[in-house]
Design an enzyme around this catalytic site. Sequence first.
Site, PDB file in Angstrom:
ATOM      1  N   GLN A  73       0.815  -1.212   0.000  1.00 46.69           N
ATOM      2  CA  GLN A  73       0.000   0.000   0.000  1.00 46.69           C
ATOM      3  C   GLN A  73       0.847   1.260   0.000  1.00 46.69           C
ATOM      4  O   GLN A  73       0.475   2.267  -0.587  1.00 46.69           O
ATOM      5  CB  GLN A  73      -0.940   0.010   1.214  1.00 46.69           C
ATOM      6  CG  GLN A  73      -2.015  -1.044   1.159  1.00 46.69           C
ATOM      7  CD  GLN A  73      -2.821  -0.972  -0.123  1.00 46.69           C
ATOM      8  OE1 GLN A  73      -3.528  -0.018  -0.368  1.00 46.69           O
ATOM      9  NE2 GLN A  73      -2.703  -1.999  -0.954  1.00 46.69           N
ATOM     10  N   GLU A 133      -9.253   0.999   5.812  1.00 48.61           N
ATOM     11  CA  GLU A 133      -9.724   0.582   4.493  1.00 48.61           C
ATOM     12  C   GLU A 133      -9.457  -0.914   4.295  1.00 48.61           C
ATOM     13  O   GLU A 133     -10.356  -1.683   3.977  1.00 48.61           O
ATOM     14  CB  GLU A 133      -8.998   1.396   3.424  1.00 48.61           C
ATOM     15  CG  GLU A 133      -9.350   1.003   2.002  1.00 48.61           C
ATOM     16  CD  GLU A 133      -8.468   1.702   0.982  1.00 48.61           C
ATOM     17  OE1 GLU A 133      -8.849   1.694  -0.204  1.00 48.61           O
ATOM     18  OE2 GLU A 133      -7.395   2.229   1.344  1.00 48.61           O
ATOM     19  N   HIS A 134      -8.198  -1.318   4.441  1.00 53.19           N
ATOM     20  CA  HIS A 134      -7.804  -2.726   4.349  1.00 53.19           C
ATOM     21  C   HIS A 134      -7.326  -3.185   5.721  1.00 53.19           C
ATOM     22  O   HIS A 134      -6.495  -2.524   6.339  1.00 53.19           O
ATOM     23  CB  HIS A 134      -6.650  -2.918   3.359  1.00 53.19           C
ATOM     24  CG  HIS A 134      -6.911  -2.384   1.989  1.00 53.19           C
ATOM     25  ND1 HIS A 134      -6.448  -1.144   1.572  1.00 53.19           N
ATOM     26  CD2 HIS A 134      -7.580  -2.905   0.941  1.00 53.19           C
ATOM     27  CE1 HIS A 134      -6.818  -0.939   0.321  1.00 53.19           C
ATOM     28  NE2 HIS A 134      -7.514  -1.987  -0.087  1.00 53.19           N
ATOM     29  N   ASP A 193      -7.155  -6.656  -4.223  1.00 58.56           N
ATOM     30  CA  ASP A 193      -6.999  -5.642  -5.265  1.00 58.56           C
ATOM     31  C   ASP A 193      -7.332  -6.196  -6.637  1.00 58.56           C
ATOM     32  O   ASP A 193      -7.886  -5.483  -7.476  1.00 58.56           O
ATOM     33  CB  ASP A 193      -5.553  -5.129  -5.280  1.00 58.56           C
ATOM     34  CG  ASP A 193      -5.344  -3.967  -4.336  1.00 58.56           C
ATOM     35  OD1 ASP A 193      -6.336  -3.433  -3.823  1.00 58.56           O
ATOM     36  OD2 ASP A 193      -4.184  -3.601  -4.099  1.00 58.56           O
ATOM     37  N   HIS A 219     -53.737  17.177   5.498  1.00 55.10           N
ATOM     38  CA  HIS A 219     -53.325  15.781   5.356  1.00 55.10           C
ATOM     39  C   HIS A 219     -54.464  14.862   5.807  1.00 55.10           C
ATOM     40  O   HIS A 219     -54.849  13.916   5.113  1.00 55.10           O
ATOM     41  CB  HIS A 219     -52.079  15.491   6.214  1.00 55.10           C
ATOM     42  CG  HIS A 219     -50.784  15.887   5.592  1.00 55.10           C
ATOM     43  ND1 HIS A 219     -50.490  17.181   5.259  1.00 55.10           N
ATOM     44  CD2 HIS A 219     -49.692  15.144   5.240  1.00 55.10           C
ATOM     45  CE1 HIS A 219     -49.266  17.239   4.742  1.00 55.10           C
ATOM     46  NE2 HIS A 219     -48.774  16.005   4.713  1.00 55.10           N
TER      47      HIS A 219
END
Length: 426
Positions: free
Chosen positions: A253, A322-323, A356, A415
Amino acid sequence: MIKIYNYGEVPNSEIFARDNISANVEDIVADIISEVRRNGDEALFAYSRKFDRAELTALEVTKSEIDDAMSAVEPEFISIMKEAADNIRAFHEKQVRSGFIINDKDGIVTGQKIMPIEKVGLYVPGGTAAYPSTVLMDSIPAKIAGCPEIVMVTPPGQDGKVNPVILAAAVIAGVDRIFKIGGAQAVAALAYGTQSVPKVDKIVGPGNAFVAEAKKQVFGIVAIDMIAGPSEILVVADSTCNPKFVAADLLSQAEHDKMASAVLVTDSRALAQAVSDEIEIQIPLLPRGEIARASIDNNGKIIVAENNLLLAIDIANEIAPEHLEICVDNPFDYLDKIKHAGSIFMGKNCPEALGDYFAGPNHTLPTSGTARFSSPLSVDDFVKKSQFTYYSSDALEKAAEKISCFANKEGLSAHGKSATVRFEEE
């Protein structure tokens, strides 16, 4: 060199916290969007000359260019992409959901229908780099959802051509139209439409700070998937891990860009030092070593939770990466304890690169702690829902006074009247 901390020396909330959008970027992007809205294709040609150094005569990729690309890409790589596409398709087909109908009361039918988004725009980074994996990951779920038109944008090289592997991936994934534009101007074109580029309903896909800011600014005109920040990985590893493997996973990464973050959380100070040493051995061997060096020096961290793997898991949950790699012998013992992560990689033989490219789960993921409330790209991102209601006259009569009571409590008597008027005597 990567920094090593004992747990508590750096606040977990600050580990991936970076403000990547400056006021200058906001202003530049706003100007680009305004220019594309005013001048359409003319602006896109001008920005291609300015940013891509490409002199284009047409924006859309032709069938001839696609055929040439398919011939230029090695058959072996075509085969690999097709296998990856099969894996991605098999995973995402499990995400398809159905509508429903409830009709267990006399005269009443309610339900929900699910429909594909009609026009989807895919942003794929390009130019000097090529990301065919992004083409597969972003377009296959859209195809499974049934989107009638998928429009891809990607910047050309200086020769005015799109990288052949990008075009080959688009063919494999079933993309309908492809345009040679990138950056904030591509996002603006998709959001507002130009003479050549169709206006879409949703834009998905990663990009640099200018692309992310453009998506943010056009949100509301179109839908977007997420505002993605720089890539990040957090590895939880115990004392039995091979430091060479852990270092390689962190660097996978770190080589993305200088803003990427690679973090190790471990219960072993010995492993922490061994991984640090191994990173120094591996960086000089990387073709993108200069980028990895900056990422590790500026954003890399090792956090030691001495002899406490459960604490390491708690740290991971607070960071919401994220990962997330769980590098232990029995990773499924810890899966239920993971509360916040974009994508989880289980065990010592599951490098993040599997996700990935090949395994099937999506690689477009929430960053910067947003995994606390958002999810990976999926088929759900390419559908919308409508709900429906049917009441017979008898069923409405039974509910009319209750509706009126509710409406009057909110001060909205009209209504209530709309329900009761149907049962007043003439």
